[in-house]
Design a protein around this motif. Structure first.
Motif, PDB file in Angstrom:
ATOM      1  N   ASP A 186       0.827  -1.212   0.000  1.00  8.63           N
ATOM      2  CA  ASP A 186       0.000   0.000   0.000  1.00  8.63           C
ATOM      3  C   ASP A 186       0.862   1.263   0.000  1.00  8.63           C
ATOM      4  O   ASP A 186       1.002   1.952   1.012  1.00  8.63           O
ATOM      5  N   PHE A 187       1.423   1.573  -1.168  1.00 13.37           N
ATOM      6  CA  PHE A 187       2.337   2.708  -1.332  1.00 13.37           C
ATOM      7  C   PHE A 187       1.711   4.018  -0.864  1.00 13.37           C
ATOM      8  O   PHE A 187       2.309   4.773  -0.108  1.00 13.37           O
ATOM      9  N   HIS A 188       0.508   4.316  -1.336  1.00 13.42           N
ATOM     10  CA  HIS A 188      -0.100   5.630  -1.092  1.00 13.42           C
ATOM     11  C   HIS A 188      -0.409   5.879   0.388  1.00 13.42           C
ATOM     12  O   HIS A 188      -0.239   6.999   0.867  1.00 13.42           O
ATOM     13  N   VAL A 189      -0.835   4.862   1.108  1.00 17.40           N
ATOM     14  CA  VAL A 189      -1.095   5.024   2.547  1.00 17.40           C
ATOM     15  C   VAL A 189       0.208   5.339   3.278  1.00 17.40           C
ATOM     16  O   VAL A 189       0.261   6.227   4.132  1.00 17.40           O
ATOM     17  N   LEU A 190       1.277   4.625   2.920  1.00 12.79           N
ATOM     18  CA  LEU A 190       2.580   4.875   3.548  1.00 12.79           C
ATOM     19  C   LEU A 190       3.114   6.255   3.174  1.00 12.79           C
ATOM     20  O   LEU A 190       3.672   6.962   4.023  1.00 12.79           O
ATOM     21  N   ALA A 191       2.946   6.669   1.924  1.00 12.98           N
ATOM     22  CA  ALA A 191       3.410   7.996   1.507  1.00 12.98           C
ATOM     23  C   ALA A 191       2.679   9.100   2.270  1.00 12.98           C
ATOM     24  O   ALA A 191       3.283  10.076   2.708  1.00 12.98           O
ATOM     25  N   LYS A 192       1.374   8.918   2.448  1.00 13.88           N
ATOM     26  CA  LYS A 192       0.587   9.920   3.197  1.00 13.88           C
ATOM     27  C   LYS A 192       1.036   9.968   4.663  1.00 13.88           C
ATOM     28  O   LYS A 192       1.197  11.046   5.240  1.00 13.88           O
ATOM     29  N   VAL A 239       7.436  18.473  22.109  1.00 16.12           N
ATOM     30  CA  VAL A 239       8.105  17.183  21.916  1.00 16.12           C
ATOM     31  C   VAL A 239       7.214  16.041  22.419  1.00 16.12           C
ATOM     32  O   VAL A 239       7.173  14.972  21.810  1.00 16.12           O
ATOM     33  N   VAL A 240       6.483  16.274  23.488  1.00 16.19           N
ATOM     34  CA  VAL A 240       5.529  15.264  23.966  1.00 16.19           C
ATOM     35  C   VAL A 240       4.465  15.030  22.893  1.00 16.19           C
ATOM     36  O   VAL A 240       4.150  13.889  22.553  1.00 16.19           O
ATOM     37  N   THR A 241       3.921  16.098  22.322  1.00 11.51           N
ATOM     38  CA  THR A 241       2.928  15.976  21.251  1.00 11.51           C
ATOM     39  C   THR A 241       3.490  15.230  20.058  1.00 11.51           C
ATOM     40  O   THR A 241       2.865  14.303  19.539  1.00 11.51           O
ATOM     41  N   VAL A 242       4.671  15.615  19.607  1.00 10.21           N
ATOM     42  CA  VAL A 242       5.294  14.976  18.443  1.00 10.21           C
ATOM     43  C   VAL A 242       5.518  13.491  18.710  1.00 10.21           C
ATOM     44  O   VAL A 242       5.249  12.644  17.854  1.00 10.21           O
ATOM     45  N   SER A 243       5.984  13.154  19.894  1.00 10.14           N
ATOM     46  CA  SER A 243       6.233  11.752  20.241  1.00 10.14           C
ATOM     47  C   SER A 243       4.938  10.941  20.231  1.00 10.14           C
ATOM     48  O   SER A 243       4.893   9.845  19.670  1.00 10.14           O
ATOM     49  N   LEU A 244       3.889  11.472  20.841  1.00 17.11           N
ATOM     50  CA  LEU A 244       2.608  10.766  20.884  1.00 17.11           C
ATOM     51  C   LEU A 244       2.007  10.614  19.489  1.00 17.11           C
ATOM     52  O   LEU A 244       1.504   9.546  19.132  1.00 17.11           O
ATOM     53  N   GLU A 245       2.057  11.677  18.695  1.00 16.42           N
ATOM     54  CA  GLU A 245       1.512  11.621  17.333  1.00 16.42           C
ATOM     55  C   GLU A 245       2.311  10.648  16.472  1.00 16.42           C
ATOM     56  O   GLU A 245       1.743   9.917  15.661  1.00 16.42           O
ATOM     57  N   THR A 246       3.619  10.635  16.639  1.00 13.33           N
ATOM     58  CA  THR A 246       4.461   9.705  15.883  1.00 13.33           C
ATOM     59  C   THR A 246       4.084   8.272  16.206  1.00 13.33           C
ATOM     60  O   THR A 246       3.932   7.437  15.303  1.00 13.33           O
ATOM     61  N   MET A 247       3.909   7.969  17.489  1.00 10.77           N
ATOM     62  CA  MET A 247       3.544   6.611  17.884  1.00 10.77           C
ATOM     63  C   MET A 247       2.158   6.240  17.364  1.00 10.77           C
ATOM     64  O   MET A 247       1.914   5.104  16.975  1.00 10.77           O
ATOM     65  N   LYS A 248       1.254   7.210  17.343  1.00 11.42           N
ATOM     66  CA  LYS A 248      -0.099   6.965  16.824  1.00 11.42           C
ATOM     67  C   LYS A 248      -0.041   6.636  15.330  1.00 11.42           C
ATOM     68  O   LYS A 248      -0.672   5.680  14.865  1.00 11.42           O
ATOM     69  N   THR A 307       2.691   5.636  13.483  1.00 14.26           N
ATOM     70  CA  THR A 307       3.451   4.411  13.193  1.00 14.26           C
ATOM     71  C   THR A 307       2.688   3.167  13.650  1.00 14.26           C
ATOM     72  O   THR A 307       2.829   2.110  13.048  1.00 14.26           O
ATOM     73  N   GLY A 308       1.878   3.311  14.677  1.00 16.03           N
ATOM     74  CA  GLY A 308       1.077   2.185  15.146  1.00 16.03           C
ATOM     75  C   GLY A 308      -0.058   1.816  14.199  1.00 16.03           C
ATOM     76  O   GLY A 308      -0.588   0.713  14.262  1.00 16.03           O
ATOM     77  N   SER A 309      -0.417   2.744  13.321  1.00 14.84           N
ATOM     78  CA  SER A 309      -1.522   2.469  12.397  1.00 14.84           C
ATOM     79  C   SER A 309      -1.041   2.214  10.965  1.00 14.84           C
ATOM     80  O   SER A 309      -1.863   2.136  10.048  1.00 14.84           O
ATOM     81  N   LEU A 310       0.253   2.083  10.760  1.00 12.22           N
ATOM     82  CA  LEU A 310       0.770   1.837   9.414  1.00 12.22           C
ATOM     83  C   LEU A 310       0.352   0.450   8.922  1.00 12.22           C
ATOM     84  O   LEU A 310       0.316  -0.501   9.699  1.00 12.22           O
ATOM     85  N   PRO A 311       0.081   0.340   7.629  1.00 19.26           N
ATOM     86  CA  PRO A 311      -0.319  -0.969   7.086  1.00 19.26           C
ATOM     87  C   PRO A 311       0.867  -1.934   7.024  1.00 19.26           C
ATOM     88  O   PRO A 311       2.025  -1.527   7.150  1.00 19.26           O
ATOM     89  N   ASP A 312       0.549  -3.185   6.797  1.00 17.48           N
ATOM     90  CA  ASP A 312       1.566  -4.232   6.696  1.00 17.48           C
ATOM     91  C   ASP A 312       2.554  -3.901   5.582  1.00 17.48           C
ATOM     92  O   ASP A 312       2.177  -3.437   4.517  1.00 17.48           O
ATOM     93  N   LEU A 313       3.833  -4.166   5.848  1.00 13.35           N
ATOM     94  CA  LEU A 313       4.868  -3.918   4.854  1.00 13.35           C
ATOM     95  C   LEU A 313       5.011  -5.042   3.837  1.00 13.35           C
ATOM     96  O   LEU A 313       5.624  -4.868   2.794  1.00 13.35           O
TER      97      LEU A 313
END
Length: 182
Positions: A45-51, A160-169, A171-177
């Protein structure tokens, strides 16, 4: 590979950025990434990962313009109002940054420490780097405090707390590679 002629250079860049942050990729290729250049798989799923990569890039590049996480500002009543930082430290339970003798920043979610830059979290990195330091040989003092913006570092901790939480959110929802897990 994707068969989509509308894919631009920036789409590819954002896709690679998302792949490099993908939890499965980081776990599967951790040993290789320490010794070799990263190899980027063709995910289904290229487009989901690119977004997702574009959003991650916005978070990481523009971290200083992200909203502040609503940390609890705990002020000592008998101490003088002061936003100058000498050296911050974390409480033992890692839910509070002891900013200085006047101020502590509480309510830090433990998920913040899951987003790592190398071997430590982004918040650990800020706590370590944003302190007054003197070079023993030259005597040059490095002071992160800003006379024109005394609350800059307080805001930065929240951002930085916001960025860290958003990053984890994200990356946690990325589709299968589509890479083997063993």
């Amino acid at each position: 590979h994707c068969g989509d002629k509308k894919i631009a250079k920036w789409d590819i860049f954002h896709y690679v950025y998302a792949v490099l942050h993908h939890p499965t990729y980081r776990e599967r290729y951790a040993a290789n990434l320490k010794r070799e250049l990263p190899r980027v798989p063709y995910a289904p799923d290229f487009h989901v990962l690119a977004k997702a990569g574009k959003r991650l890039m916005e978070l990481h590049v523009d971290y200083e313009s992200q909203r502040e996480y609503p940390l609890e500002k705990i002020e000592k009543k008998d101490a003088k109002l002061d936003f100058r930082v000498e050296r911050m430290k974390l409480s033992k339970d890692k839910t509070t940054v002891i900013y200085n003798d006047f101020l502590s920043l509480g309510g830090i979610p433990l998920e913040v420490f899951e987003y790592r830059l190398g071997n430590r979290s982004a918040l650990d990195w800020v706590i370590d780097q944003y302190r007054v330091k003197s070079d023993k040989r030259s005597g040059i003092v490095s002071d992160p405090n800003r006379a024109d913006d005394p609350e800059y570092i307080v805001r930065l901790v929240g951002q930085v707390v916001t960025v860290s939480l958003e990053t984890m959110k994200i990356t946690g929802s990325l589709p299968d590679l589509g890479v083997p897990t063993d």
